[in-house]
Design a protein around this motif. Structure first.
Motif, short mmCIF file in Angstrom:
data_model
loop_
_atom_site.label_atom_id
_atom_site.label_comp_id
_atom_site.label_asym_id
_atom_site.label_seq_id
_atom_site.Cartn_x
_atom_site.Cartn_y
_atom_site.Cartn_z
N ILE A 260 0.86 -1.19 0.00
CA ILE A 260 0.00 0.00 0.00
C ILE A 260 0.89 1.24 0.00
O ILE A 260 1.71 1.42 0.90
CB ILE A 260 -0.91 0.00 1.24
CG1 ILE A 260 -1.80 -1.26 1.23
CG2 ILE A 260 -1.76 1.25 1.30
CD1 ILE A 260 -2.61 -1.45 2.49
N PRO A 261 0.81 2.11 -1.02
CA PRO A 261 1.78 3.21 -1.18
C PRO A 261 1.90 4.11 0.05
O PRO A 261 3.01 4.45 0.46
CB PRO A 261 1.23 3.99 -2.39
CG PRO A 261 0.48 2.97 -3.17
CD PRO A 261 -0.14 2.05 -2.15
N SER A 266 5.11 5.72 4.74
CA SER A 266 5.17 6.01 6.17
C SER A 266 6.17 5.11 6.88
O SER A 266 6.94 5.58 7.73
CB SER A 266 3.78 5.85 6.79
OG SER A 266 3.83 5.97 8.19
N VAL A 267 6.17 3.81 6.55
CA VAL A 267 7.01 2.86 7.27
C VAL A 267 8.46 2.91 6.77
O VAL A 267 9.39 3.06 7.55
CB VAL A 267 6.44 1.43 7.14
CG1 VAL A 267 7.39 0.41 7.74
CG2 VAL A 267 5.09 1.36 7.86
N LEU A 268 8.66 2.78 5.44
CA LEU A 268 10.02 2.74 4.91
C LEU A 268 10.67 4.13 4.91
O LEU A 268 11.82 4.29 5.35
CB LEU A 268 10.03 2.14 3.51
CG LEU A 268 9.55 0.68 3.41
CD1 LEU A 268 9.75 0.15 2.00
CD2 LEU A 268 10.30 -0.19 4.41
N GLY A 269 9.94 5.12 4.40
CA GLY A 269 10.47 6.48 4.46
C GLY A 269 10.64 6.94 5.89
O GLY A 269 11.64 7.57 6.26
N GLY A 270 9.66 6.59 6.73
CA GLY A 270 9.74 6.95 8.13
C GLY A 270 10.88 6.26 8.85
O GLY A 270 11.48 6.82 9.77
N SER A 271 11.21 5.02 8.44
CA SER A 271 12.31 4.31 9.09
C SER A 271 13.64 5.01 8.83
O SER A 271 14.48 5.12 9.74
CB SER A 271 12.37 2.87 8.60
OG SER A 271 12.73 2.80 7.23
N LEU A 377 -0.26 9.37 8.34
CA LEU A 377 -0.34 8.85 6.97
C LEU A 377 -0.38 7.32 6.95
O LEU A 377 -0.97 6.72 6.04
CB LEU A 377 0.85 9.34 6.16
CG LEU A 377 0.93 8.89 4.70
CD1 LEU A 377 -0.23 9.49 3.90
CD2 LEU A 377 2.27 9.31 4.08
N ALA A 378 0.22 6.68 7.94
CA ALA A 378 0.33 5.22 7.95
C ALA A 378 -1.02 4.54 7.79
O ALA A 378 -1.13 3.47 7.17
CB ALA A 378 1.00 4.75 9.24
N TYR A 379 -2.09 5.14 8.32
CA TYR A 379 -3.40 4.48 8.32
C TYR A 379 -4.37 5.08 7.31
O TYR A 379 -5.56 4.77 7.33
CB TYR A 379 -4.00 4.56 9.73
CG TYR A 379 -3.13 3.90 10.76
CD1 TYR A 379 -3.11 2.52 10.91
CD2 TYR A 379 -2.27 4.66 11.56
CE1 TYR A 379 -2.28 1.90 11.84
CE2 TYR A 379 -1.43 4.06 12.49
CZ TYR A 379 -1.44 2.68 12.62
OH TYR A 379 -0.61 2.08 13.53
N ALA A 380 -3.85 5.91 6.41
CA ALA A 380 -4.72 6.59 5.45
C ALA A 380 -5.48 5.62 4.56
O ALA A 380 -6.66 5.83 4.25
CB ALA A 380 -3.89 7.55 4.59
N ASP A 381 -4.85 4.54 4.13
CA ASP A 381 -5.47 3.60 3.19
C ASP A 381 -5.52 2.17 3.72
O ASP A 381 -5.67 1.23 2.94
CB ASP A 381 -4.70 3.63 1.85
CG ASP A 381 -4.65 5.02 1.25
OD1 ASP A 381 -5.73 5.63 1.10
OD2 ASP A 381 -3.55 5.51 0.94
N ILE A 382 -5.37 2.01 5.03
CA ILE A 382 -5.40 0.67 5.63
C ILE A 382 -6.85 0.28 5.92
O ILE A 382 -7.56 1.03 6.60
CB ILE A 382 -4.58 0.63 6.94
CG1 ILE A 382 -3.10 0.89 6.65
CG2 ILE A 382 -4.76 -0.70 7.64
CD1 ILE A 382 -2.41 -0.21 5.90
N PRO A 383 -7.32 -0.87 5.42
CA PRO A 383 -8.68 -1.32 5.76
C PRO A 383 -8.81 -1.53 7.27
O PRO A 383 -7.85 -1.89 7.95
CB PRO A 383 -8.81 -2.65 5.01
CG PRO A 383 -7.77 -2.60 3.93
CD PRO A 383 -6.64 -1.78 4.49
N GLY A 384 -10.01 -1.31 7.79
CA GLY A 384 -10.22 -1.42 9.24
C GLY A 384 -9.80 -2.76 9.80
O GLY A 384 -9.27 -2.84 10.91
N VAL A 447 11.74 8.29 -1.07
CA VAL A 447 10.64 7.36 -0.76
C VAL A 447 9.32 8.10 -0.70
O VAL A 447 8.32 7.70 -1.32
CB VAL A 447 10.91 6.63 0.57
CG1 VAL A 447 9.77 5.66 0.88
CG2 VAL A 447 12.24 5.87 0.50
N THR A 448 9.28 9.20 0.03
CA THR A 448 8.02 9.96 0.16
C THR A 448 7.66 10.68 -1.15
O THR A 448 6.49 10.97 -1.38
CB THR A 448 8.12 10.98 1.30
OG1 THR A 448 9.29 11.80 1.12
CG2 THR A 448 8.24 10.27 2.64
N ALA A 449 8.66 10.92 -2.01
CA ALA A 449 8.38 11.58 -3.29
C ALA A 449 7.54 10.71 -4.21
O ALA A 449 6.91 11.21 -5.15
CB ALA A 449 9.69 11.95 -3.98
#
Length: 471
Positions: A260-261, A266-271, A377-384, A447-449
């Motif tokens: 999920i982009p 969020s995870v890789l760029g954030g890391s 941003l991490a949860y923007a497109d994560i299904p519930g 990554v975020t780009a």
């Protein structure tokens, strides 16, 4: 409209645990130089004290939800507080570096279950109508810990003894256990399902060996060949887990979510960003005390300035995100945050303390904005249905990244000292370390780009004044 009693007392109990953990981490970094001298080791070696805690967190966070479902949330929560208290007492009683590292690992195990299970308790105990206001209570310890911890730890270390800093947790923890017994129901799932034990062993063993091996490189405890062997073994286990996770039905860490982009960014760029920022709580107090000759109390009084910068950011973060969007904020703010880290390396003996305080204040603003953006941003497109699994992946990567930041900073600082021929750490040894870790913030930009221009816009437009926890 007043909160129901449960919506007030349950978050207060969880806040006790969060405050205990937050204060503990901030008082410790202020006291590391004195602690190192007392145990007869180089201050740089004390990076192991931080890494050991992070390993404990990273190893056990993925299973805390299952453990709470299996044994009951109250049982696990109060047990976690008890483990954290036991780790604190072991820290205070430590007479060797090895014992201290073990004690910090024990604390990490307690911390891994304490806060995540506390959040589960809130979710299950508080009515949905009061949920947002209840969660807002949890931001209080996250804000107060970094403000109170550094000067408190510095005062105790300078005027009393470093061992006493670990007794701060005891009354808070005992209060938390007592309140949990009275006000938290021991909710458990009748059929929690099967835990992925094989995946847990692979991921936990791989991360632990890799992180610990990297932390021991160039140190005093084991030879470099053994350290490198641990890194290689850990790397092999992590690769094995990556292959295993592609085929397992419900792996303990579901890496497929990284497709999920927004979550990937969020995870890789954030890391990458957290590697740089994770180094600062270790490097900055060390630079102020060992490099500039400040007392622990003076150092703590300065490093707490970053917490004030973070608090100010929280009043404007939602407006900044609504106006510019996640992609723009993450790209440009990464430059500002990286520059803020690099500037710390310019401090030299004679730099006015008020100048350092202002720089550290600004240095808390930009990283906190980045953390808030990344975490939201991490949860923007994560299904519930996948929120729990996404939280496990994000939390583990976050902790490993913070630990890597400390490890890399320690290695660069050690190399800088050796190349300059210093027998002890000097102020001129720190600028290469600050510069190197600042580059990780810039490395997150590619990554975020890759994010679409409108990524997370629905969340940004919907935010109204409340921001997620900075870390």
């Amino acid at each position: 409209m007043p909160l129901a009693l449960g919506a007030f007392i349950v978050p207060l109990i969880v806040a006790c645990a969060m405050f205990m953990e937050s204060v503990d981490s901030t008082v410790l970094v202020t006291s590391l130089p004195a602690l190192a001298r007392s145990l007869g080791h180089d201050p740089i070696t004390m990076k192991l004290a931080i890494t050991a805690y992070v390993i404990g967190l990273g190893v056990f966070i993925p299973v805390c939800g299952w453990v709470a479902d299996r044994f009951g949330s109250r049982t696990v929560f109060r047990t976690a507080i008890g483990i954290f208290i036991a780790g604190s007492l072991l820290c205070a009683a430590s007479t060797s570096l090895g014992m201290f590292i073990f004690a910090r690992f024990v604390q990490g195990i307690g911390g891994a279950m304490m806060v995540p299970v506390g959040r589960i308790i809130i979710f299950r105990s508080v009515p949905k109508s009061d949920f947002l206001r209840a969660v807002n209570y949890l931001t209080i310890p996250a804000l107060l810990g970094p403000v109170i911890g550094p000067p408190l730890g510095g005062f105790i270390t300078t005027y009393l003894h470093w061992r006493l800093i670990f007794f701060i947790n005891i009354p808070i923890g005992v209060l938390g256990i007592w309140l949990a017994n009275r006000h938290i129901a021991n909710v458990r799932e009748a059929h929690p399902g099967r835990l992925d034990w094989f995946g847990f062993v692979l991921s936990a063993g791989g991360a632990s060996l890799f992180m610990l091996g990297l932390s021991l490189v160039g140190g005093e405890l084991v030879s470099n060949s053994r350290s490198i062997a641990m890194c290689v073994a850990g790397g092999v286990l992590l690769v094995a887990y990556w292959w295993y996770a592609q085929h397992a039905v419900r792996p303990v860490l579901d890496l497929s979510l990284l497709r999920i982009p927004s979550f990937n960014a969020s995870v890789l760029g954030g890391s990458l960003f957290r590697i740089g920022l994770g180094a600062v709580p270790f490097l900055l107090p060390l630079a102020l005390q060992e490099g500039l000759g400040m007392s622990a109390f003076k150092s703590g009084s300065i490093t707490c300035a970053s917490a004030f910068g973070s608090m100010f950011m929280k009043t404007v973060a939602s407006r900044v995100l609504r106006r510019y969007g996640f992609r723009t904020v993450l790209m440009y703010n990464a430059v500002f945050a990286g520059a803020a880290i690099a500037v710390y390396g310019l401090f030299f003996p004679g730099t006015p303390h008020w100048v350092i305080w202002i720089v550290v204040l600004l240095g808390g603003f930009f990283p906190s904005l980045q953390f808030t953006s990344l975490n939201t941003l991490a949860y923007a497109d994560i299904p519930g249905a996948d929120v729990g699994r996404a939280t496990s992946v994000a939390s583990v990567v976050q902790q490993i990244s913070l630990g890597l930041g400390v490890t890399i900073a320690g290695l660069v600082l050690q190399l800088s000292r050796d190349l300059q021929g210093h027998t002890t750490v000097a102020w001129s040894d720190f600028w290469p370390a600050f510069l190197v870790v600042s580059l990780f913030s810039l490395a997150s930009i590619p990554v975020t780009a890759k994010l679409p221009l409108g990524a997370g816009d629905e969340i940004a437009r919907g935010s109204r004044g409340s921001s997620s926890t900075a870390h």
